[in-house]
Motif scaffolding. Structure first.
Motif, PDB file in Angstrom:
ATOM      1  N   ALA A  86     -29.265  31.743  62.050  1.00 25.49           N
ATOM      2  CA  ALA A  86     -29.640  32.595  60.919  1.00 25.49           C
ATOM      3  C   ALA A  86     -31.021  33.219  61.115  1.00 25.49           C
ATOM      4  O   ALA A  86     -31.217  34.416  60.855  1.00 25.49           O
ATOM      5  N   VAL A  87     -31.983  32.420  61.578  1.00 20.37           N
ATOM      6  CA  VAL A  87     -33.334  32.952  61.792  1.00 20.37           C
ATOM      7  C   VAL A  87     -33.323  34.016  62.881  1.00 20.37           C
ATOM      8  O   VAL A  87     -33.934  35.079  62.752  1.00 20.37           O
ATOM      9  N   GLN A  90     -31.819  37.260  61.618  1.00 20.59           N
ATOM     10  CA  GLN A  90     -32.733  37.993  60.736  1.00 20.59           C
ATOM     11  C   GLN A  90     -33.833  38.688  61.546  1.00 20.59           C
ATOM     12  O   GLN A  90     -34.242  39.811  61.213  1.00 20.59           O
ATOM     13  N   LYS A  93     -32.294  41.777  63.025  1.00 20.56           N
ATOM     14  CA  LYS A  93     -32.122  42.809  62.001  1.00 20.56           C
ATOM     15  C   LYS A  93     -33.427  43.552  61.757  1.00 20.56           C
ATOM     16  O   LYS A  93     -33.428  44.775  61.517  1.00 20.56           O
ATOM     17  N   GLY A  94     -34.553  42.836  61.808  1.00 19.61           N
ATOM     18  CA  GLY A  94     -35.841  43.469  61.588  1.00 19.61           C
ATOM     19  C   GLY A  94     -36.218  44.468  62.666  1.00 19.61           C
ATOM     20  O   GLY A  94     -37.120  45.289  62.461  1.00 19.61           O
ATOM     21  N   GLY A 340     -27.879  40.437  59.012  1.00 22.29           N
ATOM     22  CA  GLY A 340     -28.924  39.435  59.115  1.00 22.29           C
ATOM     23  C   GLY A 340     -28.419  38.024  58.928  1.00 22.29           C
ATOM     24  O   GLY A 340     -27.278  37.690  59.257  1.00 22.29           O
ATOM     25  N   ALA A 341     -29.266  37.188  58.340  1.00 20.09           N
ATOM     26  CA  ALA A 341     -28.988  35.762  58.225  1.00 20.09           C
ATOM     27  C   ALA A 341     -27.761  35.462  57.374  1.00 20.09           C
ATOM     28  O   ALA A 341     -27.123  34.420  57.554  1.00 20.09           O
TER      29      ALA A 341
END
Length: 400
Positions: A86-87, A90, A93-94, A340-341
């Motif tokens: 998950a991290v 994310q 995604k950033g 993302g996450a």
């Protein structure tokens, strides 16, 4: 006699002052019946300071305690693997360029609401996949993979989309549709051109709009392949097994990478998988694949099937479990995406439990400029099979 009554009997002593304390029952005892039988049993055995040395309290068997702690450790390892995934998702995604997510139609509930994901792979190359003249700088790679139209300080740009694939995932579905890179499409603001030039002109934003117009559908999420991350992820899971429909002999990047694979089952490491995904030229001679974009798209789908098979294989489950946090961290790094996450784990679950076929947009002919022409009927058929229903708009497949 003092202190006695009139009959000479002594007075009874006065009752001492004392307080009564009531213990509060445990929460679970308030909702159950009193365990009188268990109480009698405990009284027989004795408890606390009144317990007899010859009647020790019975302990749980060793195997039960070991099993309990093993289960707790396994659960903690799974949670750690999920958190790493998950991290990492994310973080990836950033990295997506600003503004790309604004034109997407997705929602965070993929498992309940099927969504369409556009997967893009560019022809930008790092030093790991190219010679000194073709290798691009880190800044260039970051910009191109983020979906920007033109990368910073790129020597060989602008870059086109080498791979274009649509995935329909969610609610028990996982279907794939590949779009050959030379397919003729109406690129907004530019007219009919090869569809892969949309990325070179306007990055991921223009590629999304072009695909939506071609097939009359909405793109909900986008994922841009990072070939370095993709190669590392495949190596992390110990390579993949692919079932090839033909012998494959090819050279990529001027002979820097070569394949000599036989028809049927083959085991590929990360570099071999990337080379197969980029294969366009047949060096085996006659009787083998012809090097068309349609065949190349089929190879790319075979690679995805190999990854799915490796992650869901029962025989690979023990090693995947042991390497869980490493796999969880590296898997999202194979792409920069709008997921993302929350959404990316749902895509993985959809791939694991979902069923569906693979499809390629089949051209009906070739123009004088080398563009692949797809009939309106084929565009509508492909979009309908991918979505499982009619597309929301009429597909727009230019005929030259």
């Amino acid at each position: 006699m003092s202190g006695g009554d009139e009959g000479g009997r002594p007075k009874p002593p006065e009752r001492p002052e004392y307080r009564v304390y009531r213990s509060r029952p445990r929460l679970r005892d308030r909702f159950g019946k009193p365990d009188l039988e268990g109480l009698r049993e405990r009284l027989k055995r004795g408890s606390g300071r009144g317990k007899k040395p010859s009647e020790p309290e019975t302990e749980r068997p060793l195997w039960r305690r070991v099993l309990r702690w093993a289960g707790i450790a396994a659960l903690a390892w799974i949670v750690l693997s999920f958190l790493a995934f998950a991290v990492s998702a994310q973080i990836q995604k950033g990295k997506l360029a600003d503004g790309i997510g604004d034109q997407l139609h997705g929602n965070p509930f993929m498992l309940a609401s099927p969504q369409t994901i556009l997967v893009l792979g560019t022809d930008v190359r790092s030093g790991a996949f190219a010679g000194p003249e073709e290798a691009e700088s880190k800044n260039c790679l970051e910009d191109v993979i983020s979906g920007k139209a033109n990368g910073r300080k790129c020597k060989n740009g602008p870059f086109r989309s080498d791979t274009m694939m649509l995935i329909r995932a969610g609610r028990g579905t996982f279907r794939k549709l590949s779009i050959p890179r030379d397919t003729l499409a109406d690129i907004p603001g530019q007219g009919p051109q090869k569809i892969n030039s949309a990325y070179a002109s306007g990055g991921a934003n223009l590629a999304i709009r072009t695909v939506e117009g071609l097939l009359g559908l909405n793109v909900d999420e986008v994922a841009i392949i990072d070939f370095d991350g993709f190669r590392s992820f495949i190596d992390t899971i110990g390579g993949i097994d692919v079932d090839l429909p033909t012998d494959v002999c090819s050279e990529v990047s001027g002979g820097a990478f070569n394949l000599n694979l036989k028809e049927g089952e083959n085991h590929l490491d990360g570099f071999e998988a990337i080379t197969l995904a980029r294969t366009r030229t047949n060096t085996c001679g006659s009787g083998q694949f012809t090097g068309t974009d349609v065949e190349r798209a089929q190879f790319q789908q075979v690679i995805l099937d190999g990854i799915k098979g490796k992650l869901t294989s029962i025989t690979a489950l023990p090693i995947n479990f042991i390497k869980g946090p490493i796999i969880g961290w590296n898997a999202p790094k194979a792409m920069v995406s709008s997921m993302g996450a929350l959404t990316m784990p749902q895509l993985v679950l959809a791939a694991g439990i979902g069923g569906g076929g693979t499809d390629v947009l089949e051209p009906s002919g070739t123009s004088a400029a080398g563009n692949l022409i797809v009939s309106p009927e084929e565009c509508e058929r492909a979009a309908t099979e991918l979505l499982g229903s009619d597309p929301p708009r009429e597909p727009n497949c230019p005929q030259g």
